[in-house]
Design a protein around this motif. Structure first.
Motif, PDB file in Angstrom:
ATOM      1  N   LEU A  26       0.826  -1.210   0.000  1.00 49.23           N
ATOM      2  CA  LEU A  26       0.000   0.000   0.000  1.00 49.23           C
ATOM      3  C   LEU A  26       0.863   1.264   0.000  1.00 49.23           C
ATOM      4  O   LEU A  26       0.636   2.182  -0.791  1.00 49.23           O
ATOM      5  CB  LEU A  26      -0.946   0.003   1.204  1.00 49.23           C
ATOM      6  CG  LEU A  26      -1.850   1.241   1.311  1.00 49.23           C
ATOM      7  CD1 LEU A  26      -2.843   1.296   0.164  1.00 49.23           C
ATOM      8  CD2 LEU A  26      -2.562   1.256   2.652  1.00 49.23           C
ATOM      9  N   CYS A  27       1.848   1.302   0.885  1.00 50.78           N
ATOM     10  CA  CYS A  27       2.697   2.495   0.980  1.00 50.78           C
ATOM     11  C   CYS A  27       3.497   2.719  -0.299  1.00 50.78           C
ATOM     12  O   CYS A  27       3.591   3.854  -0.790  1.00 50.78           O
ATOM     13  CB  CYS A  27       3.625   2.395   2.194  1.00 50.78           C
ATOM     14  SG  CYS A  27       2.757   2.570   3.769  1.00 50.78           S
ATOM     15  N   ALA A  31       3.592   5.595  -3.219  1.00 47.82           N
ATOM     16  CA  ALA A  31       4.848   6.172  -3.702  1.00 47.82           C
ATOM     17  C   ALA A  31       4.930   6.098  -5.221  1.00 47.82           C
ATOM     18  O   ALA A  31       5.357   7.052  -5.881  1.00 47.82           O
ATOM     19  CB  ALA A  31       6.039   5.444  -3.080  1.00 47.82           C
ATOM     20  N   GLY A  32       4.503   4.972  -5.773  1.00 54.53           N
ATOM     21  CA  GLY A  32       4.541   4.792  -7.227  1.00 54.53           C
ATOM     22  C   GLY A  32       3.635   5.763  -7.956  1.00 54.53           C
ATOM     23  O   GLY A  32       4.022   6.339  -8.989  1.00 54.53           O
ATOM     24  N   VAL A  33       2.441   5.968  -7.426  1.00 53.92           N
ATOM     25  CA  VAL A  33       1.514   6.915  -8.053  1.00 53.92           C
ATOM     26  C   VAL A  33       2.099   8.328  -7.984  1.00 53.92           C
ATOM     27  O   VAL A  33       2.107   9.055  -8.984  1.00 53.92           O
ATOM     28  CB  VAL A  33       0.117   6.857  -7.400  1.00 53.92           C
ATOM     29  CG1 VAL A  33      -0.779   7.971  -7.922  1.00 53.92           C
ATOM     30  CG2 VAL A  33      -0.532   5.496  -7.648  1.00 53.92           C
ATOM     31  N   LEU A  99      -2.114   9.102   3.759  1.00 52.43           N
ATOM     32  CA  LEU A  99      -1.398   8.529   2.618  1.00 52.43           C
ATOM     33  C   LEU A  99      -2.026   9.012   1.309  1.00 52.43           C
ATOM     34  O   LEU A  99      -1.313   9.341   0.350  1.00 52.43           O
ATOM     35  CB  LEU A  99      -1.410   7.002   2.707  1.00 52.43           C
ATOM     36  CG  LEU A  99      -0.437   6.244   1.826  1.00 52.43           C
ATOM     37  CD1 LEU A  99       1.011   6.617   2.122  1.00 52.43           C
ATOM     38  CD2 LEU A  99      -0.639   4.744   2.003  1.00 52.43           C
ATOM     39  N   LEU A 100      -3.339   9.087   1.282  1.00 58.03           N
ATOM     40  CA  LEU A 100      -4.046   9.624   0.117  1.00 58.03           C
ATOM     41  C   LEU A 100      -3.691  11.095  -0.095  1.00 58.03           C
ATOM     42  O   LEU A 100      -3.454  11.535  -1.229  1.00 58.03           O
ATOM     43  CB  LEU A 100      -5.551   9.445   0.305  1.00 58.03           C
ATOM     44  CG  LEU A 100      -6.448   9.920  -0.829  1.00 58.03           C
ATOM     45  CD1 LEU A 100      -6.196   9.100  -2.093  1.00 58.03           C
ATOM     46  CD2 LEU A 100      -7.909   9.798  -0.419  1.00 58.03           C
ATOM     47  N   LEU A 101      -3.626  11.859   0.993  1.00 51.08           N
ATOM     48  CA  LEU A 101      -3.221  13.267   0.897  1.00 51.08           C
ATOM     49  C   LEU A 101      -1.788  13.397   0.392  1.00 51.08           C
ATOM     50  O   LEU A 101      -1.464  14.334  -0.350  1.00 51.08           O
ATOM     51  CB  LEU A 101      -3.358  13.957   2.255  1.00 51.08           C
ATOM     52  CG  LEU A 101      -4.772  14.218   2.747  1.00 51.08           C
ATOM     53  CD1 LEU A 101      -4.742  14.714   4.190  1.00 51.08           C
ATOM     54  CD2 LEU A 101      -5.481  15.217   1.848  1.00 51.08           C
ATOM     55  N   ASN A 102      -0.924  12.469   0.790  1.00 51.66           N
ATOM     56  CA  ASN A 102       0.463  12.458   0.336  1.00 51.66           C
ATOM     57  C   ASN A 102       0.507  12.361  -1.189  1.00 51.66           C
ATOM     58  O   ASN A 102       1.217  13.117  -1.856  1.00 51.66           O
ATOM     59  CB  ASN A 102       1.179  11.276   1.001  1.00 51.66           C
ATOM     60  CG  ASN A 102       2.615  11.144   0.611  1.00 51.66           C
ATOM     61  OD1 ASN A 102       2.949  10.998  -0.555  1.00 51.66           O
ATOM     62  ND2 ASN A 102       3.486  11.149   1.604  1.00 51.66           N
ATOM     63  N   VAL A 103      -0.264  11.433  -1.746  1.00 46.82           N
ATOM     64  CA  VAL A 103      -0.325  11.268  -3.202  1.00 46.82           C
ATOM     65  C   VAL A 103      -0.935  12.512  -3.845  1.00 46.82           C
ATOM     66  O   VAL A 103      -0.450  12.994  -4.879  1.00 46.82           O
ATOM     67  CB  VAL A 103      -1.131  10.007  -3.578  1.00 46.82           C
ATOM     68  CG1 VAL A 103      -1.364   9.925  -5.078  1.00 46.82           C
ATOM     69  CG2 VAL A 103      -0.428   8.752  -3.075  1.00 46.82           C
ATOM     70  N   ALA A 104      -1.995  13.023  -3.232  1.00 47.49           N
ATOM     71  CA  ALA A 104      -2.679  14.194  -3.792  1.00 47.49           C
ATOM     72  C   ALA A 104      -1.744  15.386  -3.903  1.00 47.49           C
ATOM     73  O   ALA A 104      -1.822  16.156  -4.873  1.00 47.49           O
ATOM     74  CB  ALA A 104      -3.898  14.547  -2.941  1.00 47.49           C
ATOM     75  N   VAL A 107       0.200  15.132  -7.076  1.00 50.62           N
ATOM     76  CA  VAL A 107      -0.681  15.401  -8.221  1.00 50.62           C
ATOM     77  C   VAL A 107      -0.918  16.899  -8.363  1.00 50.62           C
ATOM     78  O   VAL A 107      -0.854  17.454  -9.469  1.00 50.62           O
ATOM     79  CB  VAL A 107      -2.012  14.628  -8.086  1.00 50.62           C
ATOM     80  CG1 VAL A 107      -3.017  15.065  -9.144  1.00 50.62           C
ATOM     81  CG2 VAL A 107      -1.768  13.123  -8.170  1.00 50.62           C
ATOM     82  N   ILE A 108      -1.172  17.559  -7.246  1.00 53.08           N
ATOM     83  CA  ILE A 108      -1.457  19.003  -7.287  1.00 53.08           C
ATOM     84  C   ILE A 108      -0.203  19.800  -7.638  1.00 53.08           C
ATOM     85  O   ILE A 108      -0.231  20.652  -8.533  1.00 53.08           O
ATOM     86  CB  ILE A 108      -2.051  19.481  -5.943  1.00 53.08           C
ATOM     87  CG1 ILE A 108      -3.415  18.824  -5.709  1.00 53.08           C
ATOM     88  CG2 ILE A 108      -2.177  21.006  -5.915  1.00 53.08           C
ATOM     89  CD1 ILE A 108      -3.933  18.966  -4.286  1.00 53.08           C
ATOM     90  N   PHE A 109       0.901  19.536  -6.919  1.00 50.53           N
ATOM     91  CA  PHE A 109       2.114  20.329  -7.134  1.00 50.53           C
ATOM     92  C   PHE A 109       2.729  20.058  -8.502  1.00 50.53           C
ATOM     93  O   PHE A 109       2.960  20.979  -9.275  1.00 50.53           O
ATOM     94  CB  PHE A 109       3.141  20.048  -6.031  1.00 50.53           C
ATOM     95  CG  PHE A 109       4.349  20.938  -6.098  1.00 50.53           C
ATOM     96  CD1 PHE A 109       4.351  22.158  -5.449  1.00 50.53           C
ATOM     97  CD2 PHE A 109       5.489  20.562  -6.802  1.00 50.53           C
ATOM     98  CE1 PHE A 109       5.459  23.000  -5.498  1.00 50.53           C
ATOM     99  CE2 PHE A 109       6.600  21.388  -6.868  1.00 50.53           C
ATOM    100  CZ  PHE A 109       6.591  22.608  -6.219  1.00 50.53           C
ATOM    101  N   PHE A 110       3.005  18.793  -8.789  1.00 51.23           N
ATOM    102  CA  PHE A 110       3.688  18.454 -10.037  1.00 51.23           C
ATOM    103  C   PHE A 110       2.728  18.244 -11.203  1.00 51.23           C
ATOM    104  O   PHE A 110       2.947  18.785 -12.278  1.00 51.23           O
ATOM    105  CB  PHE A 110       4.558  17.206  -9.847  1.00 51.23           C
ATOM    106  CG  PHE A 110       5.781  17.458  -9.032  1.00 51.23           C
ATOM    107  CD1 PHE A 110       6.885  18.078  -9.582  1.00 51.23           C
ATOM    108  CD2 PHE A 110       5.835  17.087  -7.701  1.00 51.23           C
ATOM    109  CE1 PHE A 110       8.031  18.321  -8.832  1.00 51.23           C
ATOM    110  CE2 PHE A 110       6.971  17.321  -6.937  1.00 51.23           C
ATOM    111  CZ  PHE A 110       8.071  17.944  -7.504  1.00 51.23           C
TER     112      PHE A 110
END
Length: 168
Positions: A26-27, A31-33, A99-104, A107-110
């Motif tokens: 999961l973690c 990271a991959g996404v 963890l979802l916020l981490n991925v988000a 997505v938002i920044f890059f």
């Protein structure tokens, strides 16, 4: 005897290993996404924007995030082993949310190339990590302490994010 040792004694080893593998998966899926959105932007958009003098070299991010994701996986696994979904649904749920916020954030920044929206989002992420640490502390102090480098790195990332926002 510590409750974790008791629960580990009663839980088959294969189940403990499978649980750790699932949390690692999961973690590192998160990271991959995040990486799939970030890496293509490094030599293009990110290379062209203004960054503060304290911006670390690009090569440092991979090893740091790898270590942080490993610590996150072990941390959540410790809480899951000790308390499980039934006794710690809030703690494990908040972990998954952060963890979802981490991925988000990636997505938002890059992905969206939006440092301003990412600056707002990273404050929420920071609070979610803090809440996760507080909730994990109730179940495993080691698990909570394993997340403190993550909170420190996200604190630095927030300062970097706000600086990039100001410079651009």
């Amino acid at each position: 005897m510590d409750n974790l040792q008791t629960s580990q004694r009663l839980t088959p080893v294969w189940f403990q290993i499978a649980g750790l593998a699932a949390w690692l998966l999961l973690c590192f899926a998160a990271a991959g996404v995040g990486s799939s959105v970030t890496i293509p932007q490094i030599p293009t958009w990110y290379a062209e924007i203004n960054k503060p003098s304290f911006n670390p070299p690009n090569w440092i991010f991979g090893p740091v995030w790898t270590a942080l994701y490993l610590m996150m996986a072990f941390s959540v696994w410790l809480v899951w082993m000790k308390a499980g979904w039934l006794d710690a649904p809030g703690a494990l749920g908040v972990f998954c949310f952060q963890l979802l916020l981490n991925v988000a954030w990636s997505v938002i920044f890059f992905g969206l190339e939006n440092p301003t929206a990412a600056a707002i989002e990273i404050v929420i992420l920071w609070a979610a990590i803090g809440a996760t640490i507080a909730l994990f502390w109730r179940h495993s102090r080691i698990a909570a302490l394993l997340l403190t480098p993550y909170l420190a790195w996200v604190s630095f990332a927030a300062v970097l994010n706000f600086s990039i926002m100001a410079l651009n």
